[in-house]
Scaffold this motif. Sequence first.
Motif, short mmCIF file in Angstrom:
data_model
loop_
_atom_site.label_atom_id
_atom_site.label_comp_id
_atom_site.label_asym_id
_atom_site.label_seq_id
_atom_site.Cartn_x
_atom_site.Cartn_y
_atom_site.Cartn_z
N LEU A 113 -13.48 0.56 6.11
CA LEU A 113 -12.19 1.08 6.59
C LEU A 113 -11.01 0.44 5.86
CD1 LEU A 113 -11.34 3.17 8.67
CD2 LEU A 113 -11.10 1.33 10.35
N PHE A 114 -11.13 -0.84 5.53
CA PHE A 114 -10.03 -1.56 4.89
C PHE A 114 -10.50 -2.30 3.64
CE2 PHE A 114 -9.06 -1.66 9.53
CZ PHE A 114 -8.03 -0.73 9.50
N HIS A 115 -9.54 -2.56 2.76
CA HIS A 115 -9.86 -3.23 1.50
C HIS A 115 -9.38 -4.67 1.45
CE1 HIS A 115 -9.76 1.13 0.52
NE2 HIS A 115 -10.83 0.82 -0.17
N GLU A 147 -10.90 -11.02 4.95
CA GLU A 147 -11.24 -10.11 3.85
C GLU A 147 -12.59 -9.42 4.15
OE1 GLU A 147 -9.39 -9.80 0.44
OE2 GLU A 147 -8.09 -10.10 2.19
N PRO A 148 -12.86 -8.25 3.56
CA PRO A 148 -14.17 -7.60 3.76
C PRO A 148 -15.31 -8.54 3.39
CG PRO A 148 -12.63 -6.10 2.71
CD PRO A 148 -11.96 -7.44 2.73
N SER A 233 -18.25 -4.65 6.71
CA SER A 233 -17.29 -4.93 7.78
C SER A 233 -16.47 -6.15 7.41
CB SER A 233 -18.05 -5.20 9.09
OG SER A 233 -18.85 -6.37 8.95
N THR A 234 -15.52 -6.44 8.25
CA THR A 234 -14.78 -7.69 8.12
C THR A 234 -14.93 -8.43 9.44
OG1 THR A 234 -12.63 -8.69 7.61
CG2 THR A 234 -12.60 -6.66 8.89
N SER A 235 -14.18 -9.50 9.63
CA SER A 235 -14.18 -10.23 10.90
C SER A 235 -12.79 -10.20 11.48
CB SER A 235 -14.62 -11.68 10.69
OG SER A 235 -15.98 -11.77 10.33
N GLY A 333 -4.14 5.30 9.45
CA GLY A 333 -2.73 5.57 9.19
C GLY A 333 -1.92 4.29 9.08
N GLY A 334 -2.23 3.31 9.93
CA GLY A 334 -1.52 2.05 9.90
C GLY A 334 -1.73 1.28 8.64
N ALA A 335 -2.91 1.41 8.06
CA ALA A 335 -3.23 0.68 6.82
C ALA A 335 -2.38 1.15 5.67
CB ALA A 335 -4.71 0.86 6.49
#
Length: 339
Positions: A113-115, A147-148, A233-235, A333-335
């Motif tokens: 989902l995120f980088h 971080e991922p 995933s991340t934490s 959207g927030g990212a």
Amino acid sequence: MSKRLSTSIRVALAGALSLGLVAASSAAELRLAHFMSPMHHMQKRMMQPLADKLAAETGGEVTIRIFPSGELSKSGAAQWKTALTGVADITFGLQGYTSETFPRTMFAVAPGLFHSSAEATTAMWENVDALAPDYERAKLLAMWAAEPAIIMTKDVPIRTMDDMKGLKIRTADQVGAAIVQALGGTPVPLPASEMYTAIDTGVIDGIMSDASTIESFKLHEVANYFTVGLPSSTSAYFLVMNRRSFDGLTADQQAALDALTGRELSMTAAESYATEAARGLDMVRAAGKTIIEVEPAVLEDFHAKSDTVMQSMLKSAEAAGVDGKAIVEGLRGGASATR
């Protein structure tokens, strides 16, 4: 001395004593508990600066005393409960250690989902109202992401999904465990403090964790291969406060604490995790270990499997009465605010 004068003196003394009691009651020492070393970057870059600033802003009326290394609560998984019960006034912990308590926030650590930590943390705060029910029993001071995650292995380099088959991989939460299982590995839940010995002795074959843990737990000494860039995933992390402890502060003290916490403090924490992740990979390079970037064609296979984890999370959320699709859309959207 007249009776009237004596009475006046008694009233004056009572008033002075009363004012003294009010002044005394306005002072507070807050106990902040965490299970990491006092040398951990979160204490140095987030907790201690917060303590220093709060003392300065309140003229020394409110101080924070930090209890590291599990002095008040040894278990990482118990930090949320430690805050709720008042064993500590403030605690630092990971939502993933008790995933069922944070069904909304766990979407912020969903695979692919995120980088970056900044992107994930920004998205969390852009959607704080949607995530707020997870924290209604405590006062939320900060929430952020690392971080991922990368995959660190001792003997088997991970270049394709076939390389994952049968490997025992340490995971921190249910999302990480689902990813490892989807990729053909066997998830092994272990606290971070046991990672070094477990991989060194062969209890596990590898570790799924963000790269900030490399320096914190000296993983560059025991792992030889570090696969980066996966849709992992991340934490997520929290800093929360006991509600009664917060309510016991004066309005001005509460305002001072609010001004020093929230989104800005969370972004500071996210930045620290990004810094430590970069330092960790630098240590890997300096140690002569191998950093692997998965080929784009192979990466598509990892994405396909990771997506099955997201679909499973959405189904579980729906069963629990949580609108996971809306949360994921909001987070995506927030990212965009950081891109």
